[in-house]
Structures are given as C-alpha cells and as structure tokens.
Design an enzyme around this catalytic site. Sequence first.
Site, mmCIF file in Angstrom:
data_model
loop_
_atom_site.group_PDB
_atom_site.id
_atom_site.type_symbol
_atom_site.label_atom_id
_atom_site.label_comp_id
_atom_site.label_asym_id
_atom_site.label_seq_id
_atom_site.Cartn_x
_atom_site.Cartn_y
_atom_site.Cartn_z
ATOM 1 C CD GLU A 445 -1.754 -2.495 1.239
ATOM 2 O OE1 GLU A 445 -2.440 -3.439 0.650
ATOM 3 O OE2 GLU A 445 -0.661 -2.782 1.648
ATOM 4 C CD GLN A 467 -7.383 -6.701 -2.833
ATOM 5 O OE1 GLN A 467 -6.934 -7.511 -1.996
ATOM 6 N NE2 GLN A 467 -6.889 -6.806 -4.091
ATOM 7 C CE1 TYR A 471 -5.967 -6.494 4.148
ATOM 8 C CE2 TYR A 471 -6.112 -6.296 1.776
ATOM 9 C CZ TYR A 471 -6.226 -7.257 3.055
ATOM 10 O OH TYR A 471 -6.868 -8.314 2.750
ATOM 11 C CG HIS A 516 -11.571 -9.485 3.994
ATOM 12 N ND1 HIS A 516 -11.410 -10.702 4.447
ATOM 13 C CD2 HIS A 516 -10.642 -9.107 3.056
ATOM 14 C CE1 HIS A 516 -10.102 -11.070 4.062
ATOM 15 N NE2 HIS A 516 -9.904 -10.216 3.308
#
Length: 729
Positions: A445, A467, A471, A516
Amino acid sequence: MSAVEDLDRHFREAVTGLGSADAAIGRPGGALDTRTALDLFDAQLESRHTDFAARWMQQQGRGYYTIGSSGHEGNAALALALRPTDPALLHYRSGAFYCARARQAGGVDAVKDMLLGVAAGADEPIAGGRHKVYGRHELAVIPQTSTIASHLPRAVGVAWSIARAKRLGVECAWPGDAVVCCSFGDASVNHSTAAGAINSACNAAYQGLPMPILFVCEDNGLGISVPTPHDWVRQAYGNRPGLAYFAADGCDPQAAFAAAAEAVAHVRGRRQPAFLHLSMVRFLGHAGSDAEAAYRMPSDVAADLERDPLLATARLLTATGALSPQQVLDRYDEVGGQVLAVAKEALESEPLTAATQITAPIAPRHRDLVAAEARRTSEASVVPVGEPVTVAQAITHTLADLLGSHPEMVVFGEDVGRKGGVYGLTRGLQRRFGTARVFDTLLDEQAILGLALGAGLSGLLPVPEIQYLAYLHNAADQLRGEAATLPFFSQGQYRNPMVVRIAGYGYQRGFGGHFHNDNAVGALRDIPGLVIASPSRPDDAAAMLRTCVAAAKVDGTVSAFLEPIALYHTRDLHTEDDNGWLAAYPPPAEHVPIGRARTYGTGDDLTLVTFGNGLPISLRAARRLEQQGIACRIVDLRWLAPLPVEDLLREARATGRVLVVDETRRTGGVSEGVVTALVDAGFSGAVRRVASADSFVPLGKAAELVLVSEGDVERAAGELLSARSDGQG
C-alpha cells in the site's frame, strides 16, 4: 568552547598548515575542473556558514531549526553531477546540494531561502514560514518533511511517471531524460518505507519499466545517537539485483563527484535505478540541542574533524594552485560575512501572524470551477443515462466515463487490471483503455500511494485503489505526512492531486472478519485538507466520484473515496426484489458539491443523521418508526470531511431532535465530529448517538453483536423522544 567554535577553529588551523606535502592529495586532471571545484567550494562554504548562522539566530531568539548539514557538504558534488531540471527530493542535511543547485540554475539566493526558513519568515519562498524545508519550484527541488524515508515512495512515483506520461502523450513536469534524485540518511535504509520503495523500483526495472531514479544514501554512521553497524549499508544494497551500486568517500570532492557523475550517467542512459552510497561525517550533533558527548568518544569526534569535506576541497584547490591557503581563508571569511548579513536581515523578517495565513494552502476550494470541470465529463457514457444500476455498476461506469474524458487519468492497485478487482469494479477497463492506464501493482500500500503521489506531482491524474480499508493503515502516513503536507509546505506551488478508492466498512456477509470488514476511519478524519467521500446510493457514488476527480484537477485535492462493500451489489431495500437500492445512472454533467448532504423525508419528529451502511439501516428503521407514529427525516452526510455542517444544522433544527447513526466506532468515529459540530453551532435541541462498539469486527454472525443494528436505532429513537417528552432532552 562550543561545537561551532571548535569546528571553525579546526578548519582555520588546518588550512593555515597546508603546504607542499598536501599536493599529492588533489592532483589536477581529475573529475573536477577548477571552475567546478570553485563552485562546489562556494556552495559548501555557504552551507557551513548557514549552519553557524542558524545557531547564532537561535541565541537571538529567532532561530527555530538547527538540524544542519555540516559534514555532509560533499552532497554539493552530487548536485553538480545532476542537471538543475532533474527533480530532487532531499535529505534534511542537503544544504550544500541546495546551494550548488541554486548556483547551477541562477537567480536564487539559497542562503536567504534557508535562513528565512530558520527564522520561520512568512516571505520564505517555499513553505512561507510554516517549516524549514529544502524546496524551490524553479530549482525542481520538491519540499519534503522530516519523516524518516517517507519521501522515497513518492520519488519512485515521480520516476515512473516520466516515461508513462510520454507514453500517454501527456505533458510531464520533468524533461523526458530527467533523473530523479532521492537522498536520505543511513538510519533510514532500515525503515520499512525505504525498503519497500527501493524494492518497488527494482521490481519495476525487473519488468522492463523505465525507472530513472538515483537513491542516495548519505552515510554518516549515526541515526541521532545510534551507530549504524559498520559496512551494513553496502552489505544490504551492494548486491541487490536490478540496482546498480556506486560508492565513494563523500568527504572527498573528487571521489564524490566522480561517483555521482558515473551513477547519474548510468541512470540517465539506461533508465534504471541506482544506489549511490556516500560516506559522510556529521558535525554539530544531530541538532542544536544534541550533546554528542553523551554518546560519542572524543577520539571519534576528533577523527571526524580530519575528514571535514570543506578541508578536503581546500586541499584540492591549494594543491592544484587554484587558491592559496590564505585565499581559502579569505574566501571562507568573505562568505561568512555575507551569510551573517543575511541572517541579520532574516531576524527582522515578518512571521506568520494569523491562522488563516497558515491554513490557506491546505484545502483550496473553487466550487464553481470544480462544478464546471465535473460537467466536462464525456457525454459518450458507457451506459444509457437513467438505466438502473447498483453502487458497483455506478462506480465502474463512472471510472470508464472519466478515463474516456481525461487522457492523463490512470487507475491502478492490487488486482484491478485483468481480474477487474476483487469485487469486479474495474472489470473491462484494462481491455478498453490499455495496460498503460489500468494496471496492477505490487502488494504494498505504501508503494501504491507513493506511485500516486509521484504521478499527480508529475502531471498525471491518479486514481489508486486500496483493496480494503484495513490495509490502508500501514500506509496512512503517505496521506498524512506526504500528500496532505505537500501543498502546505510549498504554498500550493507543488500539489499531488489524486482520488484514492478504498473498499471498506462492515456488514459484508460470507467473507468477513476484521480485515474485510473494517470500520475505522479515525486515521483519515484528522488529516487536514483531505476530502473524505462516503457515498451510499448508486447515483451519489457516480456524481461524487466525478466531483472528486474534478477537484483533483482544479484544486489539487486529495480525496479518500470510501466505498461500502456491503452495498456494492445490493439491489433491494425493504423487501426482496423491491429494487429499492438501485438508482438511475446520472447524466455525465451531474455532480455533488463537496460538503453537501442529502435528505430523505420531511418528518418533523426526529432527524436521523447517518452515512454509508447507516443510510439503508436508517431508512428501514424510519419506516417502522413511522408505523409507531414517529415521522423522521434522514440526512445522508455523504462527505465525512468536510462535514456538511450547513445542511446538518438546517435538518437538525427542523425537528429539534437528532439521532446520529454511526457505523464506525464509538471512540474516534464519525459521530464524535457530528455531535461536536452541532454543539459548536449552538444547537439547543436533543442529541443522541448510536455507534458500533469499540471493537474489531469478528467473523460471521458475531459481527452483528458489535455493529449498529436497526434495533439499536429504533430503541435509541424511542428513548430520545421519551426523554424529550419528559423534559430531559
């Protein structure tokens, strides 16, 4: 005797003692001709005396920055080996480089620049008294903060952009054969940011991509007080595949210039990265308050004095007959007098006197120009205007429209190319617009954001993708310490426009857990000038993305575009197959001004304030509350920074009761800012909030235990209205 007096005395005594025995040290016919050697020496003298003057100014009560360049003056040779049009991102001990670059280019008083920076004078030409940085647009010197190694990812992005802009037919800020110079200290090579940036440069070169960057490690053997292990830098970078390694004694002007010239020629000719390792010494401690006696032996300090780069250049000039020892001292004193005179003037410079002065470059907003730019989007839309779309489809279509309208725009990130993104949002874009404009990156990143920082600075319009929100956090300093500070430290002379797309928030089913389903936005909300867009509805997603891209072009705005994963492919709102979350794809000219909210309903009992996944939650809760006789209006903030305070207040005052529905965490979440905005504006009504727990998001159904639910909203609404009716508001 002070460290300044000791350094000055040693130089004078050593020069006085120069004689024929020193002739062998610097023979004519080397890499430096006499004229270049004299230019180098003058730059070194200016830098050394500027360090002395900074400490004198501190004693006068008007010197605020005393991290000096004494001992590193060999970097003047590096400047002279480069062209004044080669972009430079410099280490904070680069005074002699800056002086030499100014002499190359002409028309710039480097000493005045530096001492106005020391005095925090508002007339200082790059940062305007905000900080002491090396930077000048006319000199292609890009100002950098002191954060260790944080500028390296940007430097890689600048180097990558030179060839990419040419390939796209886009005007670049730098010549087509430019070399990017990026310098740093030996302690910085151990930082993950440096390791990642150098790795990304080598990876690009390995793939055959042009990467004309020269990494320069100025190795004085110390990181403040911590010694760098002997020979560590060479061992770490001397045999790196794809990275040519050059080394020299940076205190020896002939050797430093020869090695620098060879390294620059390698990078310029082959368009491949190189690592130049220059051994240096450090005088006057790390900074003015640093007492070296606490951690260095007197014998080590004395040995360093014998390696003084000014003395080495003086030996060269006397050995070649360019100057006599007395002429060296005369030149030394003459420059010292000139620098002191500039320092006295700097003491009288006007400082910044108002907060509005200080903050002016952070977030320029030209709403009318942004609106006009947003309307310029190509009318040849990939889908018919008015076609019902999901959030994901709206973003995909808008990216395509924008790529078609802006030839300088590039879209990149992990898996965004051939795969089309983890959730398919960039699917088909690479096939349509080519691998030069839509492409995959390393899984890093910091490298992704650094690429964007350099690309925006160079003339491209980057739209990188992170993403997942979780992250982002290991690379957040690329936004905080680099993206946001560049216009601040350059008064807007340099800017890095970009729109960072970030998939985030909670409520994602079947594929979850913390990484996530991350609901932490606190690291973004406190970055001055950063625009945070948070669309919920498909039509807003399209219109707000157009706004962010337009603001990047017009104002150089850096935007974080937070996309709610759980709503990407959502079609229904209240019942299955009701298609209540689809929306008509808006006309290309439609955009949403930064800082404007959207209101649903006209109820006068309660105002629900929310964003992201909170919008469908609030809409569903409001329908059930309506069945209980409670009429609500729902405010979708849409922008988390700057908050839409005007719209918020209007809708809050319409009911006198506000419930903030915040899917982020109770501590550090968005609701803290909303409630504060209401209080600051003197809102006298009742305010409550529901927020997710101060917890990471677990897997499966357990996530429902820590995230805000519709039931939470209904209960809080009932309590708020009950308390109000009981006179407890």
